[in-house]
Enzyme design. Sequence first.
Site, PDB file in Angstrom:
ATOM      1  N   ALA A  66      58.270  21.953  24.220  1.00 13.01           N
ATOM      2  CA  ALA A  66      57.683  23.193  23.707  1.00 13.01           C
ATOM      3  C   ALA A  66      56.317  22.944  23.075  1.00 13.01           C
ATOM      4  O   ALA A  66      56.051  21.881  22.511  1.00 13.01           O
ATOM      5  CB  ALA A  66      58.616  23.831  22.692  1.00 13.01           C
TER       6      ALA A  66
ATOM      7  N   LEU B 221      60.085  21.995  16.998  1.00 16.45           N
ATOM      8  CA  LEU B 221      59.877  22.407  18.381  1.00 16.45           C
ATOM      9  C   LEU B 221      60.198  21.197  19.248  1.00 16.45           C
ATOM     10  O   LEU B 221      59.783  20.069  18.940  1.00 16.45           O
ATOM     11  CB  LEU B 221      58.421  22.836  18.613  1.00 16.45           C
ATOM     12  CG  LEU B 221      57.991  24.225  18.155  1.00 16.45           C
ATOM     13  CD1 LEU B 221      56.490  24.411  18.375  1.00 16.45           C
ATOM     14  CD2 LEU B 221      58.759  25.313  18.886  1.00 16.45           C
ATOM     15  N   ASP B 222      60.910  21.414  20.344  1.00 16.45           N
ATOM     16  CA  ASP B 222      61.212  20.326  21.266  1.00 16.45           C
ATOM     17  C   ASP B 222      59.923  19.742  21.839  1.00 16.45           C
ATOM     18  O   ASP B 222      58.893  20.433  21.907  1.00 16.45           O
ATOM     19  CB  ASP B 222      62.070  20.839  22.425  1.00 16.45           C
ATOM     20  CG  ASP B 222      63.467  21.228  21.979  1.00 16.45           C
ATOM     21  OD1 ASP B 222      63.889  20.777  20.904  1.00 16.45           O
ATOM     22  OD2 ASP B 222      64.121  21.993  22.720  1.00 16.45           O
ATOM     23  N   PRO B 223      59.962  18.475  22.300  1.00 14.75           N
ATOM     24  CA  PRO B 223      58.775  17.917  22.973  1.00 14.75           C
ATOM     25  C   PRO B 223      58.290  18.775  24.137  1.00 14.75           C
ATOM     26  O   PRO B 223      57.091  18.857  24.398  1.00 14.75           O
ATOM     27  CB  PRO B 223      59.274  16.544  23.461  1.00 14.75           C
ATOM     28  CG  PRO B 223      60.306  16.156  22.447  1.00 14.75           C
ATOM     29  CD  PRO B 223      61.012  17.446  22.098  1.00 14.75           C
TER      30      PRO B 223
END
Length: 322
Positions: A53, A49-51
Site C-alpha cells: 500500500a 500500511l502494508d508494503p
Amino acid sequence: MNAPRTRVQRRPVHGVLLLDKPLGLSSNQALQRAKWLLRAEKAGHTGTLDPLATGVLPLCFGAATKFSQLHLDADKTYVAGVQLGFKTSTGDAEGDVIAERPVAVTADDLARVQAQFTGPIRQVPPMHSALKKDGKPLYEYAREGVEIERPPRDVLIHRLSLNATAPDFLEMEADVSKGTYIRTLGEDVGEALGCGAHLSSLRRTATGGFDLARCITLEALEALSEEERLAQLLPAEALVAGHTRVTLGTEDAARFLAGLRRRGDWADNETVAVFGSEPPAFLGTAHIVANELIPGRLLNPIEIQQILLNAPVPHFFCETTS
C-alpha cells in the site's frame, strides 16, 4: 576496509509529518527513514500500511506521539485496484493464485454489490494481517501454513464506489471506519460477483482529515535542507483538530498541567483540546463532566518549552470556548 558509520546526533523534534508512503516499504521502515532525516529522538506512526500500500501515513514525533492513538480510530479513504477472476493466498498481488474463475460482470451486478457492501457489514480478518494470537501475528501463522479461527468483526463502509475500467478489473474507492480490511473487502466483493478477486494495488488517500494534497514523499523530504524538513511538520495539536478548544489562564494552565481538574462554565464534552493563554501553547487533551475540566493526555513543561522555542505555527481550530 569499511568506512566508519556516521553517527547521527538526535534531538527533540515535536510535530506531525504527513508522509506519502512509497510502495515496497513497511510503515516502520518509512518511519525510520523519516526519523533519521529529521534526527528525531522519538517517533511513531498512526497505524500501519502494508508494503503493497501507498499513501497517507501520518508520522508523529516527540510530544505528538502521545496523541497518535486518536488517528488509529479515524475514518479512512482508500482507492484500490481489484483484479477479478483470480483469488490469491494473501488477498493481494503478492500471493499465489489459489483459484481462477470466469468473469461476467454487468453494471447491474456492480450496483447490487455496491449496495450490499455499503453501511454496516461484518468482516473476517485475513490471516495475512498483524492481528495477534497468543502474542504472535497472524501473518506468521499463515507463513507456516497454519489457519487460525478469526471471529468476524463489525465495520462500517460509509461510501463504496465500484467502477469497471476493464471487463475483469475494477477501481474501488471506499470511505471506511477503523478496523476495516480493504483486502478482505476486495475479496468479498469478488465473491459476491461470483468470480473471486484480489487487490492489485492499494492507496490510502485520506485519514482523519489529512489527505494526499498535504503529504510529502521521502524523496522530496530528503532533497530539502534540515530547516526545510522541520518546516514540513504540523504541530502536535493538528491531531486533535476536531476537538473543542478551551483556553486557560496562566495559573489554571499550570495546575492543569500538574494533573489537577479545573472548574468553569463548560458544557459536558468528551473531546477537548486545552491551551494556555500566556504563553499560547497546546497543553493536551481533556474531557468535561459537570463543569469540571478533567486532564487526559498532557504535554510536559520541557516539551512545551522546546515547542515554543521553534517558529510559531498556525493552529487548526475555529471553535473556541472560554
